[in-house]
Design a protein around this motif. Structure first.
Motif, short mmCIF file in Angstrom:
data_model
loop_
_atom_site.label_atom_id
_atom_site.label_comp_id
_atom_site.label_asym_id
_atom_site.label_seq_id
_atom_site.Cartn_x
_atom_site.Cartn_y
_atom_site.Cartn_z
N LEU A 26 30.58 -4.84 36.18
CA LEU A 26 30.38 -6.27 35.95
C LEU A 26 29.24 -6.53 34.98
O LEU A 26 29.39 -7.28 34.01
CB LEU A 26 30.12 -6.99 37.28
N ASP A 27 28.10 -5.92 35.23
CA ASP A 27 26.93 -6.13 34.36
C ASP A 27 27.16 -5.59 32.96
O ASP A 27 26.74 -6.20 31.97
CB ASP A 27 25.69 -5.50 34.98
N ALA A 29 34.48 -12.38 33.82
CA ALA A 29 34.23 -11.89 35.18
C ALA A 29 32.89 -12.45 35.62
O ALA A 29 31.87 -12.27 34.94
CB ALA A 29 34.21 -10.36 35.21
N LYS A 30 32.89 -13.15 36.74
CA LYS A 30 31.69 -13.87 37.18
C LYS A 30 30.97 -13.16 38.30
O LYS A 30 31.59 -12.64 39.22
CB LYS A 30 32.07 -15.27 37.68
N CYS A 33 34.59 -11.61 40.22
CA CYS A 33 34.36 -10.59 39.19
C CYS A 33 35.58 -9.69 38.96
O CYS A 33 35.48 -8.67 38.28
CB CYS A 33 33.17 -9.72 39.59
N THR A 34 36.73 -10.08 39.48
CA THR A 34 37.92 -9.22 39.41
C THR A 34 38.35 -8.97 37.97
O THR A 34 38.46 -9.89 37.16
CB THR A 34 39.08 -9.85 40.20
N SER A 48 38.94 -17.02 36.84
CA SER A 48 39.24 -15.76 36.14
C SER A 48 39.60 -14.65 37.12
O SER A 48 40.51 -13.86 36.87
CB SER A 48 38.08 -15.34 35.24
N GLY A 49 38.93 -14.59 38.25
CA GLY A 49 39.26 -13.59 39.26
C GLY A 49 40.65 -13.79 39.83
O GLY A 49 41.41 -12.83 40.01
N PHE A 50 41.01 -15.03 40.11
CA PHE A 50 42.37 -15.32 40.59
C PHE A 50 43.41 -15.01 39.54
O PHE A 50 44.47 -14.47 39.84
CB PHE A 50 42.49 -16.79 41.03
#
Length: 156
Positions: free
Chosen positions: A30-31, A42-43, A54-55, A106-108
């Motif tokens: 993620l980072d 990705a959050k 973050c998916t 975004s993850g969904f």
């Protein structure tokens, strides 16, 4: 004395492009995506694998990038929401009003896109199981379920 290993140059395949990053063994995907590659779709939500904000998709499967080390992604195909490029699920989310604030969207999108790829004709309980891996605090899941069902009906 405990010594942290130095950073290494890693090669990742992100959204179909080979990218070079510098990472420590403890850096999470993620980072790396957000800070080095400027892919901010990705959050960071809970950062412990519960919320799904973050998916991303790794080798066709939805993965919570806060739980994956950057080094684990070497040799795999990573797709972020930026790499969907007008996928049917994006249009369906708009048409079915499947988002409000947008933080979880975004993850969904990634989970739903992977579901449509892996299970083109799933029973309702499979859709429900896949949607349970992400949390939305603004809206019901009804619109999100409608959006994925629209996409799945187009595949039949």
């Amino acid at each position: 004395m405990f010594r942290i290993k130095e950073k290494s140059i890693l090669h990742l395949n992100v959204n179909g492009e080979d990218r070079e990053v510098v990472a420590r063994p403890s850096d999470i995907l993620l980072d790396t995506l957000r800070n080095q590659l400027a892919l901010t779709g990705a959050k960071p939500g809970c950062e412990n694998g519960d919320c799904g904000a973050c998916t991303v998709i790794v080798d066709g499967w939805p993965i919570k990038s806060c739980l994956m080390l950057t080094a684990e992604a070497v040799g795999k195909k990573i797709t972020t929401v930026e790499g969907l490029k007008n996928a049917p699920i994006q249009k369906a989310f708009i048409e079915k009003f499947a988002f409000q604030c947008g933080y979880c969207t975004s993850g969904f999108l990634m989970a739903c896109h992977a579901l449509a790829q892996k299970h083109p004709n799933p029973p309702d309980f499979v859709i429900d199981e896949w949607l349970q891996s992400n949390i939305c605090r603004c809206t019901s899941y009804e619109e999100i379920g409608e959006a994925i069902r629209v996409v799945l009906s187009q595949k039949q």
